[in-house]
Design an enzyme around this catalytic site. Structure first.
Site, PDB file in Angstrom:
ATOM      1  N   HIS A  83      33.095  46.415  37.793  1.00 18.06           N
ATOM      2  CA  HIS A  83      32.450  45.324  38.526  1.00 18.06           C
ATOM      3  C   HIS A  83      31.258  44.807  37.724  1.00 18.06           C
ATOM      4  CE1 HIS A  83      31.331  42.953  41.997  1.00 18.06           C
ATOM      5  NE2 HIS A  83      30.091  43.363  41.835  1.00 18.06           N
ATOM      6  N   GLY A  98      42.444  38.507  32.178  1.00 19.60           N
ATOM      7  CA  GLY A  98      42.957  39.712  31.530  1.00 19.60           C
ATOM      8  C   GLY A  98      42.221  40.118  30.267  1.00 19.60           C
ATOM      9  N   LYS A 151      49.364  44.352  54.688  1.00 19.44           N
ATOM     10  CA  LYS A 151      48.923  45.014  53.461  1.00 19.44           C
ATOM     11  C   LYS A 151      49.696  46.315  53.265  1.00 19.44           C
ATOM     12  CE  LYS A 151      44.416  44.999  52.646  1.00 19.44           C
ATOM     13  NZ  LYS A 151      43.860  44.525  51.375  1.00 19.44           N
ATOM     14  N   LEU A 159      41.788  47.383  48.549  1.00 21.80           N
ATOM     15  CA  LEU A 159      42.926  48.303  48.664  1.00 21.80           C
ATOM     16  C   LEU A 159      42.962  48.895  50.072  1.00 21.80           C
ATOM     17  CD1 LEU A 159      43.199  50.248  45.305  1.00 21.80           C
ATOM     18  CD2 LEU A 159      43.846  47.926  45.864  1.00 21.80           C
TER      19      LEU A 159
END
Ligand code: GRF
Length: 191
Positions: free
Chosen positions: A109, A12, A65, A93
């Site tokens: 990324h 985080g 999912k 996702l």
């Protein structure tokens, strides 16, 4: 002021950097929800310390999912979330989330995409002998780190740094670039 949800499953540090930028008034946003899929993730404590609501789920407890993403979308709607910001969320996702937030999902990324997609991007770059690494921010689509690029910053290496040092350099760039890029993006977007 954009209402955002941050999706994170790790340490985080980017979550912290985004919250700090909001607190300094450099990012016109409010974090309405942290979505996390790992009970032991340090980011959960960080969110709790800031009084930010958390949604912790386990993908294994859902049949698909589509099913857990529908649960997430419901929570996002309850919190009136407008944008989704991924910061170390380790799942691809699916259609349910992508269709609920078209062009409103961003990822960071640690490579100069399209190079070194997926896990351990810094390790991949170093193993290939790269002297230039970097950070990319992009829209999210159904692929792994494949969506349209928004911003990139490169980092020149001497070749003498160890992986830990390179990771530190990458994180340092991430913590500046992510809030700065989102601030511009949100300012340019009417909705
Ligand atoms: C960052 O390197 C980010 O680029 C990648 O996941 C990492 C998350 O780190 N997507 P942290 O949890 O924000 O420290």
């Amino acid at each position: 002021m954009k209402k955002i949800a941050i999706f994170a499953s790790g340490t985080g540090s980017n979550f912290d950097a985004l919250v700090a930028a909001i607190e300094r008034g450099e990012l016109a946003a409010s974090v309405e929800l942290l979505v996390c899929d790992r009970r032991s993730a340090k980011v959960l404590e960080k969110a709790k310390a800031k009084g930010i609501p958390t949604l912790l789920f386990s993908g294994k407890e859902y049949a698909s999912k589509a099913e857990y993403e529908a649960m997430i979308v419901e929570a996002l709607h309850e919190h009136q979330v407008e944008w989704i910001v991924l910061a170390g969320y380790m799942r691809l996702l699916g259609e349910t989330l992508l269709n609920a937030y078209p062009n409103r999902i961003i990822n960071i990324h640690p490579s100069l995409l399209p190079a070194y997609k997926g896990k351990d991007a810094v390790g991949q770059a170093l193993a290939a002998g790269e002297r230039v690494v970097g950070v990319s921010i992009h829209y999210v689509d159904a692929g792994m780190d494949t969506g349209e690029l928004i911003a990139q910053e490169s980092i020149n290496l001497t070749g003498r740094e160890n992986k830990e040092e390179v990771m530190e350099m990458v994180h340092h760039v991430e913590h500046q670039l992510y809030p700065k890029t989102l601030a511009k993006l949100f300012a340019a977007s009417a909705s």
